[in-house]
Design a protein around this motif. Structure first.
Motif, PDB file in Angstrom:
ATOM      1  N   VAL A  23       7.910   0.368  -0.432  1.00  0.00           N
ATOM      2  CA  VAL A  23       6.610   0.220   0.224  1.00  0.00           C
ATOM      3  C   VAL A  23       6.327  -1.264   0.366  1.00  0.00           C
ATOM      4  O   VAL A  23       6.397  -2.026  -0.593  1.00  0.00           O
TER       5      VAL A  23
ATOM      6  N   LYS B  27       1.503  -1.084   4.274  1.00  0.00           N
ATOM      7  CA  LYS B  27       0.874   0.183   3.902  1.00  0.00           C
ATOM      8  C   LYS B  27       0.352   0.872   5.160  1.00  0.00           C
ATOM      9  O   LYS B  27       0.103   0.230   6.172  1.00  0.00           O
ATOM     10  N   THR B  28       0.181   2.183   5.088  1.00  0.00           N
ATOM     11  CA  THR B  28      -0.355   2.938   6.210  1.00  0.00           C
ATOM     12  C   THR B  28      -1.652   2.283   6.677  1.00  0.00           C
ATOM     13  O   THR B  28      -2.514   1.946   5.865  1.00  0.00           O
TER      14      THR B  28
ATOM     15  N   ASP C 118      -1.753  -0.689   8.089  1.00  0.00           N
ATOM     16  CA  ASP C 118      -1.510  -2.120   8.277  1.00  0.00           C
ATOM     17  C   ASP C 118      -1.009  -2.381   9.692  1.00  0.00           C
ATOM     18  O   ASP C 118      -0.309  -1.546  10.282  1.00  0.00           O
TER      19      ASP C 118
END
Length: 182
Positions: free
Chosen positions: A8, A11-12, A14
């Protein structure tokens, strides 16, 4: 061959880091050149057996979604003395030989791979039309070069995205060779 799992980084939600990279077509490409419903950026190279095993799957993704999803390959590998297959000229040869119709860019400084947090090849990142990350992970469930895929993870996630459905798992690590850092 050093095998590593993606980690990771972004991040979702971004934003996709901007870039200006030269492609195998000898033209400069930027993030803004890709204005479709979505963008799939895959950090890849030529010598990695994991990437070699996924080329047809990547081409399938491109062919299936080319009107809605831009597919871009980025090669960040250094050390072309040890890995001559990853040189820019070899990238051009692979594009011709494999009949790759998506853009394949070179990240000579490795700055872009670091901004994205890419660590392996292949390491795919799927963004929406606003260039926000919606999925980071595998192309399919075949986790070694000799395995046969039974689930087309990326295709399934792109279909969900295009249908307005939620992607259940926004990070599903891919596995491959480590990026060859300077």
């Amino acid at each position: 061959m050093v095998t590593i799992e993606s980690a990771v980084s972004l991040k979702t939600g971004d934003s996709a880091p901007d870039f200006e990279l030269v492609g195998t077509d000898d033209k400069k490409h930027t993030l803004n050149d890709y204005d479709k419903n979505g963008l799939l950026i895959i950090f890849m190279c030529n010598h990695c057996p994991y990437v070699k095993a996924k080329i047809e799957a990547i081409k399938e993704i491109h062919q299936k979604f080319q009107d809605k999803i831009a597919v871009v390959g980025i090669n960040s590998n250094a050390n072309h003395e040890k890995y001559p297959d990853d040189s820019f000229e070899s990238m051009k040869n692979v594009v011709r030989e494999k009949e790759m119709e998506f853009d394949y860019l070179v990240d000579e400084t490795q700055e872009i791979s670091k901004k994205y947090g890419a660590v392996c090849t292949p390491d795919p990142f799927l963004f929406d039309s606003e260039r926000k990350l919606i999925f980071h992970g595998r192309i399919d469930d075949a986790m070694n070069p000799d395995a046969k895929a039974t689930q087309k993870v990326m295709i399934n996630n792109i279909e969900k995205f295009l249908n307005g459905e939620k992607i259940e798992k926004d990070f599903d690590p891919s596995i491959g060779c480590s990026i060859k850092w300077k």
